[in-house]
Design an enzyme around this catalytic site. Structure first.
Site, short mmCIF file in Angstrom:
data_model
loop_
_atom_site.label_atom_id
_atom_site.label_comp_id
_atom_site.label_asym_id
_atom_site.label_seq_id
_atom_site.Cartn_x
_atom_site.Cartn_y
_atom_site.Cartn_z
N ASP A 67 0.83 -1.20 0.00
CA ASP A 67 0.00 0.00 0.00
C ASP A 67 0.87 1.26 0.00
OD1 ASP A 67 0.97 -0.42 2.59
OD2 ASP A 67 -0.98 -0.66 3.50
N ASP A 136 -7.52 -2.65 14.45
CA ASP A 136 -8.93 -2.86 14.10
C ASP A 136 -9.10 -3.99 13.09
OD1 ASP A 136 -7.82 -1.74 11.85
OD2 ASP A 136 -9.18 -0.03 11.75
N HIS A 138 -7.45 -4.41 10.22
CA HIS A 138 -7.20 -4.14 8.80
C HIS A 138 -5.91 -4.81 8.35
CE1 HIS A 138 -4.82 -0.43 10.13
NE2 HIS A 138 -4.03 -0.88 9.17
N GLU A 143 -9.61 -1.24 5.39
CA GLU A 143 -10.22 -0.90 6.68
C GLU A 143 -11.50 -1.71 6.90
OE1 GLU A 143 -8.58 0.73 8.67
OE2 GLU A 143 -7.90 2.70 7.99
N1 LIG Z 1 -0.77 0.04 6.22
C1 LIG Z 1 -0.13 -0.52 7.36
C2 LIG Z 1 -0.32 -2.00 7.37
O1 LIG Z 1 0.32 -2.58 6.25
C3 LIG Z 1 0.22 -2.52 8.68
O2 LIG Z 1 0.31 -3.91 8.66
C4 LIG Z 1 -0.70 -2.12 9.79
C5 LIG Z 1 -0.16 -2.45 11.18
O3 LIG Z 1 0.90 -1.61 11.50
P1 LIG Z 1 2.00 -1.97 12.61
O4 LIG Z 1 2.72 -3.15 12.09
O5 LIG Z 1 2.85 -0.76 12.70
O6 LIG Z 1 1.24 -2.25 13.85
O7 LIG Z 1 -1.09 -0.78 9.67
C6 LIG Z 1 -0.54 0.10 8.70
O8 LIG Z 1 -1.48 1.09 8.64
#
Ligand SMILES: N[C@@H]1[C@@H](O)[C@H](O)[C@@H](COP(=O)(O)O)O[C@@H]1O
Length: 261
Positions: A67, A136, A138, A143
């Protein structure tokens, strides 16, 4: 879904690096799906260590990002293309020109999404997709409420995700973009092997819902249950709400050596 429970985030990094090392040994030009965020940090550190000690080479691999934020300038340190450059390309031998992400600066964003889908297909699809999970539920930036069949497209970020990610923007939620381009769940489910990483208690409820809850757009990561080859590599804290953790531990302990991850 196989669930591998390990002691801490460093062990999550090691076990997931083992999965990538085994793949690259079998297929030196493997196509890797690269995630950003804190979940894969230890993995990337371990890959860099293995490349530095000549245990591993990513020189023939290709990388595709999950992304990207819309509108962050090319030199912004939190632009995901820049983050992957800093965390993966620079410290390993993965070549920058073999890494691609959705273009969050394109004048024609829907066109950029369609181009991105084509690029993944032209590369032969993703062999191993690294994934984190948001608090959440995602995955990538799909989302809650996202279509479970969608392809790469523009999405609006929730306030929760913008709050979670504000830590990367000097704790200023106002600096976190409202929009992103993200591989859809449909895109992600086409990768041949999905490796979900989670560490820390803040992920415990999301992990429980994703692994053991019903398949629902309200916890988008739960769609991974529809994929035939998913490995969730998680630490004790993230696993603390899993109902079947005794079974997962037993299955991993007694796994035949030939089975691999
Ligand atoms: N777009 C990214 C995701 O690809 C990631 O896996 C997730 C968790 O983030 P983290 O690994 O920092 O907890 O949220 C972000 O917003």
């Amino acid at each position: 879904m196989e669930v591998v429970i390990v002691s801490d985030a460093a062990a999550v990094g090691e076990v997931s690096a083992d999965a990538i090392s085994a793949l690259v040994q079998r297929k030196p030009d493997a196509v890797l799906g690269l995630a950003t965020g804190s979940s894969p940090s230890e993995l990337y550190r371990e890959l860099a260590r293995r490349v530095a000690t000549d245990e591993l080479s990513l020189a023939q691999c290709r990388g595709f990002l999950l992304d990207e934020y819309v509108g962050l300038p090319a030199d912004h340190p939190q632009r995901y293309r820049t983050v992957i450059e800093t965390e993966v390309v620079t410290p390993t031998d993965l070549r920058s020109e073999r890494v691609q992400g959705p273009d969050g600066l394109a004048a024609d964003l829907p066109g950029a999404c369609a181009d991105y889908e084509r690029s993944i297909q032209d590369a032969g699809g993703i062999d191993l997709q690294i994934l984190g999970v948001g608090s959440d539920g995602h995955i990538a930036f799909n989302e809650p409420g996202s279509s479970l069949g969608a392809r790469t497209r523009i999405k609006t970020l929730t306030d929760q995700t913008r709050r979670d990610n504000a830590r990367y923007f000097g704790d200023d939620i106002g600096s976190v973009p409202h929009h992103c381009l993200t591989q859809g769940i449909g895109t992600i489910l086409q990768a041949r092997h999905l490796v979900l990483l989670a560490s820390g208690r803040a992920k415990a409820e999301a992990l429980h819902q994703v692994v053991e809850g019903p398949v629902t757009a309200m916890w988008p990561g739960s769609a991974l249950q529809l994929h035939p080859h998913v490995t969730a590599i998680v630490d004790e804290a993230a696993a603390s709400r899993l109902q079947l953790s005794a079974y997962y531990r037993d299955a991993y302990r007694n796994k035949p050596a030939w089975q691999g991850l």
